[in-house]
Design a protein around this motif. Structure first.
Motif, mmCIF file in Angstrom:
data_model
loop_
_atom_site.group_PDB
_atom_site.id
_atom_site.type_symbol
_atom_site.label_atom_id
_atom_site.label_comp_id
_atom_site.label_asym_id
_atom_site.label_seq_id
_atom_site.Cartn_x
_atom_site.Cartn_y
_atom_site.Cartn_z
ATOM 1 N N ALA A 107 45.926 28.855 25.681
ATOM 2 C CA ALA A 107 46.745 29.328 24.389
ATOM 3 C C ALA A 107 47.343 30.608 25.025
ATOM 4 O O ALA A 107 47.850 31.145 24.292
ATOM 5 N N LEU A 108 47.621 30.541 26.707
ATOM 6 C CA LEU A 108 48.397 31.953 27.006
ATOM 7 C C LEU A 108 49.837 31.092 27.280
ATOM 8 O O LEU A 108 50.036 30.396 27.160
ATOM 9 N N ASP A 109 50.698 32.466 27.219
ATOM 10 C CA ASP A 109 52.438 32.384 27.588
ATOM 11 C C ASP A 109 51.516 31.719 28.935
ATOM 12 O O ASP A 109 50.744 32.426 30.067
ATOM 13 N N VAL A 110 52.794 30.954 30.243
ATOM 14 C CA VAL A 110 53.027 30.604 31.157
ATOM 15 C C VAL A 110 52.971 31.658 31.767
ATOM 16 O O VAL A 110 52.042 31.409 32.694
ATOM 17 N N THR A 111 53.332 32.590 32.506
ATOM 18 C CA THR A 111 53.621 33.972 33.046
ATOM 19 C C THR A 111 51.939 34.286 32.944
ATOM 20 O O THR A 111 51.373 34.643 33.775
ATOM 21 N N ILE A 112 50.879 34.282 31.524
ATOM 22 C CA ILE A 112 50.156 35.425 31.596
ATOM 23 C C ILE A 112 48.831 34.257 32.850
ATOM 24 O O ILE A 112 48.138 34.570 32.906
ATOM 25 N N GLN A 113 49.410 32.817 32.158
ATOM 26 C CA GLN A 113 48.079 31.641 32.604
ATOM 27 C C GLN A 113 47.395 32.154 34.455
ATOM 28 O O GLN A 113 46.491 31.895 34.653
ATOM 29 N N ALA A 114 48.961 32.426 34.583
ATOM 30 C CA ALA A 114 48.363 32.121 36.460
ATOM 31 C C ALA A 114 47.923 34.175 36.163
ATOM 32 O O ALA A 114 47.392 33.491 37.474
ATOM 33 N N GLN A 115 48.122 34.675 35.901
ATOM 34 C CA GLN A 115 47.259 36.179 36.163
ATOM 35 C C GLN A 115 46.193 36.027 35.639
ATOM 36 O O GLN A 115 45.113 35.869 36.252
ATOM 37 N N VAL A 116 45.811 35.218 35.166
ATOM 38 C CA VAL A 116 44.146 34.981 34.530
ATOM 39 C C VAL A 116 43.665 33.814 34.968
ATOM 40 O O VAL A 116 42.288 34.517 35.474
ATOM 41 N N LEU A 117 43.843 33.352 35.775
ATOM 42 C CA LEU A 117 43.616 32.337 36.158
ATOM 43 C C LEU A 117 42.944 32.999 37.880
ATOM 44 O O LEU A 117 41.819 32.190 37.891
ATOM 45 N N GLU A 118 44.045 33.634 37.936
ATOM 46 C CA GLU A 118 43.276 34.323 39.447
ATOM 47 C C GLU A 118 42.703 35.263 39.111
ATOM 48 O O GLU A 118 41.703 34.945 39.926
ATOM 49 N N LEU A 119 43.010 36.192 38.570
ATOM 50 C CA LEU A 119 41.491 37.153 37.895
ATOM 51 C C LEU A 119 40.549 36.733 37.443
ATOM 52 O O LEU A 119 39.336 37.143 38.581
ATOM 53 N N ILE A 120 40.324 35.062 37.124
ATOM 54 C CA ILE A 120 39.164 34.293 36.967
ATOM 55 C C ILE A 120 38.624 33.712 38.293
ATOM 56 O O ILE A 120 37.460 33.950 38.913
ATOM 57 N N ALA A 121 39.165 33.257 39.189
ATOM 58 C CA ALA A 121 38.989 32.859 41.095
ATOM 59 C C ALA A 121 38.235 34.042 41.537
ATOM 60 O O ALA A 121 37.287 33.506 41.890
ATOM 61 N N ASN A 122 39.373 35.095 41.344
ATOM 62 C CA ASN A 122 38.998 36.311 42.372
ATOM 63 C C ASN A 122 37.514 36.663 41.785
ATOM 64 O O ASN A 122 36.624 37.237 42.502
ATOM 65 N N LEU A 123 37.300 36.887 40.262
ATOM 66 C CA LEU A 123 36.227 37.302 39.729
ATOM 67 C C LEU A 123 34.414 36.181 40.585
ATOM 68 O O LEU A 123 33.855 36.287 40.882
ATOM 69 N N GLN A 124 35.109 34.780 40.239
ATOM 70 C CA GLN A 124 34.191 34.040 40.711
ATOM 71 C C GLN A 124 33.207 33.548 42.163
ATOM 72 O O GLN A 124 32.335 34.007 42.288
ATOM 73 N N LYS A 125 34.478 34.195 43.536
ATOM 74 C CA LYS A 125 34.132 34.687 44.307
ATOM 75 C C LYS A 125 33.754 36.056 44.858
ATOM 76 O O LYS A 125 32.253 35.961 45.653
ATOM 77 N N GLU A 126 33.787 37.023 43.772
ATOM 78 C CA GLU A 126 33.219 37.539 44.865
ATOM 79 C C GLU A 126 31.828 38.306 43.546
ATOM 80 O O GLU A 126 30.354 37.795 44.400
ATOM 81 N N LEU A 127 31.230 37.477 42.627
ATOM 82 C CA LEU A 127 30.207 36.962 42.593
ATOM 83 C C LEU A 127 29.539 36.057 42.448
ATOM 84 O O LEU A 127 28.128 36.064 42.239
ATOM 85 N N HIS A 128 30.493 34.985 43.239
ATOM 86 C CA HIS A 128 29.357 34.035 43.610
ATOM 87 C C HIS A 128 29.114 32.767 42.706
ATOM 88 O O HIS A 128 27.651 33.104 42.333
ATOM 89 N N THR A 129 29.520 32.755 41.742
ATOM 90 C CA THR A 129 29.493 32.135 41.020
ATOM 91 C C THR A 129 29.623 31.069 40.260
ATOM 92 O O THR A 129 31.008 30.894 40.742
ATOM 93 N N ALA A 130 29.568 30.076 40.129
ATOM 94 C CA ALA A 130 29.680 28.624 39.887
ATOM 95 C C ALA A 130 30.529 28.224 38.819
ATOM 96 O O ALA A 130 30.149 29.271 37.914
ATOM 97 N N MET A 131 31.613 27.490 38.806
ATOM 98 C CA MET A 131 32.110 27.394 37.877
ATOM 99 C C MET A 131 32.230 26.113 36.791
ATOM 100 O O MET A 131 32.331 25.290 38.084
#
Lengths: 323, 325
Positions: free
Chosen positions: B188-212
């Protein structure tokens, strides 16, 4: 926000002004008048009656009478006095307000405390047997004339079971039947409105979000779903309450409660102009105030509406400064 | 071996979900099996209506009760079958062990509650801290996703779409869940925002060692983020495996079709090749392979019995009888 509130309070003034003119006009169209009604019961001749009407100013042109009325009302704060009893209308109204208030607050309390939970439960179990039963009975109660219900209640509880007084004022027990008769329709109305709005909200994504946080279903419904569906419910509660505060004419008459409603009915029967006009003004005023409170409650519930109110007054301010 | 067993966080076996709709039953999910290890990212790829969201919602058991006809199979999370768990056990798991990011941030937040309060609700519930402490942690969580904690007391309508999705992410990760279900978090997000949000999720996922489990129909997103991929079609997994296997050696005609429908800048192609036809009607699925009606390789055999998911190698499963050709 405070600008908005001030603006809304000031708006009540023209409303009352227009209402007072309208009421006066309508009352002048009503055939007959207090002098004719009283004197025709005596042996007075038509000429004598006409002379008395002249003396009372009833034969003056409409605009002159309207002018006098408005002048007395707004310049001297005088609502006139009852033709029949001679006591000032304002004093009469004040002495009758407590009864009307007790009845109104009692009824609205019962209606809200029963109507909202009933509606929520129905919405949560939408389609179930209990939901369909609730909807059936609320529809029935909603369509039931309250004077008829009042009479049935009196027959059952006062005449047959001899538990409660039939009419008049006194202790709390005198208010039980009137409050029930007054609330039944409102309970049903509020329950149906609550069910409809909660049903609309309950499928929203944010309700799923609330569930996915691990909140208990009870919390999800009462803290997330209901508050978001509350605005139409508040509107309907406001409508009921405004009408109740103006005096429940039928119920007050049925139970001989000396409230504003019965005061107005008596006034109408006696063509007691000032009484009717006074009571109508009160109804208009209290309804306008209730609606103002309802609008402010919207802002209290929904920050988006609050922002809108604030924005509309800020825009005006900016425009003024620019000009 | 023992270690490997402990490593398995989620295992879905033969999940079947049927909806009820106007007297007909909708076969939304038909025998889906998949597994996710701790810290791993699985991409669920498929067209709209393929049953991806239904799979995610049945893990959390937040499918709409009124529309559900039946849910069967097993969803083993950390050794516990969630489909058999009691309701209050589920409320303890939701938001704490498993949480979810929804597709549309515009509607996923309660419009009349300040955002930090919405985040704090879950924290207070699961972490057993006071309300004030929970609000403080919620504000910290907002900082983590790149929103100033000063804005914590504001309402959703005061944020942009991307910011709202950050709030939703903060909410989902506030209790450091073991498993995050991200349902098209960037669609539902703007293309430019998509990359940022995805990167944020991926970084936090690594940091917290959360499966996704990342649900998406965007193969580019899968390529960037996921470890494993499962291709879902008409409520079935047609092909699954490691990202490398699926991207480098797609076997199923549907998967190939999906790649064919993507523009490839390294080759000179005058036209993209979309997959002809439409997904089957879920109230009336074809008996054999659900993709057979659109498949260029389909034979009579495809249209008869159900087709098994076969292992081409340990890292690659495919549900097709014509892969050798």
């Amino acid at each position: 926000m405070s600008r908005y509130v001030t603006k809304r309070i000031l708006q009540i003034i023209p409303i009352i002004l227009v209402v007072s003119v309208l009421i006066f006009a309508i009352m002048s169209l009503v055939p007959s008048d207090p002098i004719t009604i009283i004197m025709s019961q005596t042996s007075a001749t038509a000429e004598e009656i006409e002379a008395a009407r002249d003396a009372a100013g009833y034969n003056d042109p409409f605009l002159v009478r309207l002018g006098n009325y408005l002048k007395n009302l707004y310049l001297h704060g005088d609502m006139g006095k009852s033709f029949k009893t001679g006591s000032p209308v304002f004093k009469d109204l004040m002495s009758r307000l407590p009864v009307t208030f007790r009845l109104a607050f009692g009824s609205i309390l019962v209606s809200v405390l029963l109507g909202i939970p009933l509606g929520v439960l129905s919405a949560v179990r939408a389609g179930s047997l209990s939901d369909r039963m609730t909807m059936f009975f609320t529809l029935m109660l909603n369509s039931m004339p309250n004077f008829w219900l009042a009479l049935m209640l009196v027959i059952l509880f006062s005449l047959k079971l001899k538990l409660l007084p039939t009419n008049g004022i006194g202790g709390l027990e005198h208010y039980i039947l009137p409050v029930i008769a007054n609330s039944v329709g409102a309970v049903a109305g509020i329950a149906r409105q609550t069910r409809a709005s909660v049903l609309e909200v309950i499928r929203s994504d944010f309700v799923s979000t609330a569930r996915s946080k691990g909140l208990k279903e009870r919390v999800v419904i009462w803290k997330h779903a209901l508050p978001n569906g509350l605005i139409p419910v508040i509107t309907s509660i406001g409508g009921f309450f405004g009408r109740l505060l103006g005096g429940s004419m039928v119920i007050e008459m049925t139970f001989s409660l000396p409230g504003v409603g019965s005061y107005m009915i008596n006034g109408i029967n006696n063509r007691d102009y000032d009484c009717v006009q006074g009571a109508m003004l009160w109804i208009a005023f209290i309804f306008a105030v209730t609606m103002l409170v309802v609008d402010l409650l919207y802002a209290f519930i929904d920050p988006r509406i609050k922002a809108q109110y604030a924005a509309s007054s800020a825009k005006k301010k900016a425009k003024k400064e620019a000009a | 071996m023992e270690n490997e067993k402990n490593n398995k966080l989620l295992e879905i076996k033969d999940l079947e979900v049927r909806y009820r709709s106007g007297g007909r039953s909708v076969h939304a999910v038909n025998g889906v099996s998949l597994s996710v290890d701790r810290g791993e990212i699985l991409g669920l790829v498929g067209e709209t209506g393929a049953g991806k969201t239904t799979i995610a919602k049945s893990i959390l058991r937040i499918l709409p009760d009124h529309a559900i006809q039946s849910v069967s199979g097993e969803i083993i999370f950390d050794g516990e079958d969630l489909l058999k768990a009691k309701n209050n056990r589920m409320t303890a798991i939701r938001g704490y062990k498993i949480s979810m990011i929804f597709q549309d941030p515009m509607t996923a937040l309660n419009p009349i509650m300040p955002v930090n309060k919405q985040i704090a609700e879950g924290i207070a519930l699961h972490m057993g801290v006071s309300k004030r402490e929970a609000i403080e942690r919620a504000n910290k969580m907002l900082e983590t996703v790149g929103i100033s904690s000063d804005r914590g007391g504001e309402y959703p309508h005061q944020f942009s779409g991307g910011m709202k999705q950050r709030v939703v992410i903060a909410m989902a990760l506030a209790c450091r869940p073991d498993l995050l279900l991200a349902d098209e978090p960037t669609t539902a997000l703007d293309v430019t925002i998509q990359a940022q949000v995805l990167e944020l999720i991926a970084n936090l996922q690594k940091e917290l060692h959360t499966a996704m489990i990342l649900i998406t129909h965007d193969l580019g997103v899968v390529a960037g983020v996921c470890d494993k991929v499962a291709v879902v079609y008409a409520g079935e997994i047609l092909e699954s495996g490691t990202k490398e296997e699926i991207f480098d050696h797609p076997k199923h005609p549907y998967t190939k079709g999906l790649f064919g429908a993507l523009p490839d800048l390294s080759k000179k192609v005058s036209r993209l090749s979309p997959i002809d036809g439409l997904p089957p009607d879920p109230t009336n699925l074809p008996p054999g392979c659900p993709f057979a009606p659109r498949c260029p390789k389909a034979t009579d055999e495809c249209r008869q019995g159900a087709i098994a998911l076969e292992a081409l190698n340990p890292d690659h499963l495919c549900r097709c009888i014509h892969i050798d050709e």
